[in-house]
Design a protein around this motif. Structure first.
Motif, PDB file in Angstrom:
ATOM      1  N   GLU A  37       0.850  -1.191   0.000  1.00 15.06           N
ATOM      2  CA  GLU A  37       0.000   0.000   0.000  1.00 15.06           C
ATOM      3  C   GLU A  37       0.882   1.236   0.000  1.00 15.06           C
ATOM      4  N   ILE A  38       0.626   2.142  -0.934  1.00 12.27           N
ATOM      5  CA  ILE A  38       1.391   3.384  -1.050  1.00 12.27           C
ATOM      6  C   ILE A  38       0.419   4.550  -0.899  1.00 12.27           C
ATOM      7  N   ASN A  39       0.646   5.364   0.118  1.00 12.69           N
ATOM      8  CA  ASN A  39      -0.177   6.553   0.345  1.00 12.69           C
ATOM      9  C   ASN A  39       0.622   7.784  -0.052  1.00 12.69           C
ATOM     10  N   LEU A  40       0.084   8.559  -0.960  1.00 14.09           N
ATOM     11  CA  LEU A  40       0.743   9.790  -1.390  1.00 14.09           C
ATOM     12  C   LEU A  40      -0.162  10.977  -1.096  1.00 14.09           C
ATOM     13  N   ASN A  41       0.355  11.908  -0.349  1.00 10.11           N
ATOM     14  CA  ASN A  41      -0.346  13.168  -0.107  1.00 10.11           C
ATOM     15  C   ASN A  41       0.454  14.256  -0.807  1.00 10.11           C
ATOM     16  N   ILE A  42      -0.107  14.764  -1.884  1.00 12.55           N
ATOM     17  CA  ILE A  42       0.602  15.751  -2.698  1.00 12.55           C
ATOM     18  C   ILE A  42      -0.193  17.046  -2.690  1.00 12.55           C
ATOM     19  N   ASN A  43       0.506  18.132  -2.382  1.00  9.61           N
ATOM     20  CA  ASN A  43      -0.113  19.447  -2.383  1.00  9.61           C
ATOM     21  C   ASN A  43       0.710  20.335  -3.306  1.00  9.61           C
ATOM     22  N   VAL A  44       0.114  20.772  -4.388  1.00  8.93           N
ATOM     23  CA  VAL A  44       0.805  21.622  -5.351  1.00  8.93           C
ATOM     24  C   VAL A  44       0.192  23.015  -5.276  1.00  8.93           C
ATOM     25  N   THR A  45       1.027  23.997  -5.005  1.00  5.46           N
ATOM     26  CA  THR A  45       0.580  25.379  -4.909  1.00  5.46           C
ATOM     27  C   THR A  45       1.412  26.216  -5.874  1.00  5.46           C
ATOM     28  N   GLN A  46       0.736  27.052  -6.619  1.00  8.65           N
ATOM     29  CA  GLN A  46       1.437  27.911  -7.561  1.00  8.65           C
ATOM     30  C   GLN A  46       1.000  29.342  -7.314  1.00  8.65           C
ATOM     31  N   GLU A  47       1.972  30.230  -7.299  1.00  6.54           N
ATOM     32  CA  GLU A  47       1.692  31.646  -7.112  1.00  6.54           C
ATOM     33  C   GLU A  47       2.310  32.394  -8.290  1.00  6.54           C
ATOM     34  N   VAL A  48       1.517  33.215  -8.935  1.00  2.00           N
ATOM     35  CA  VAL A  48       1.993  33.986 -10.071  1.00  2.00           C
ATOM     36  C   VAL A  48       2.108  35.443  -9.647  1.00  2.00           C
TER      37      VAL A  48
END
Length: 67
Positions: A37-48
């Motif tokens: 079991e692989i748990n991935l918590n990914i948070n991608v934030t972009q600021e322009v």
């Protein structure tokens, strides 16, 4: 030319198996009882952030239909 980083761990595994056989040992390989079991918590934030030159800002204000 692309490199293969996956070959390094594979070579280490084969070297360990070869060492076990050459030293008279036995290697037992079996599948795990439970699924992996692989748990991935990914948070991608972009600021322009943009800045306009004062002359460009004045031109846009004077001619709003330019773009």
């Amino acid at each position: 030319m692309a490199t293969r980083s996956a070959t390094v761990p594979t070579m280490g595994k084969w070297m360990a198996i070869g060492l076990a056989f050459s030293s008279g040992g036995c290697v037992n390989i079996s599948a795990p009882d439970k699924p992996i079991e692989i748990n991935l918590n990914i948070n991608v934030t972009q600021e322009v952030v943009y800045r306009l030159d004062n002359d460009a800002k004045n031109l846009i204000q004077q001619q709003p239909g330019i773009f």
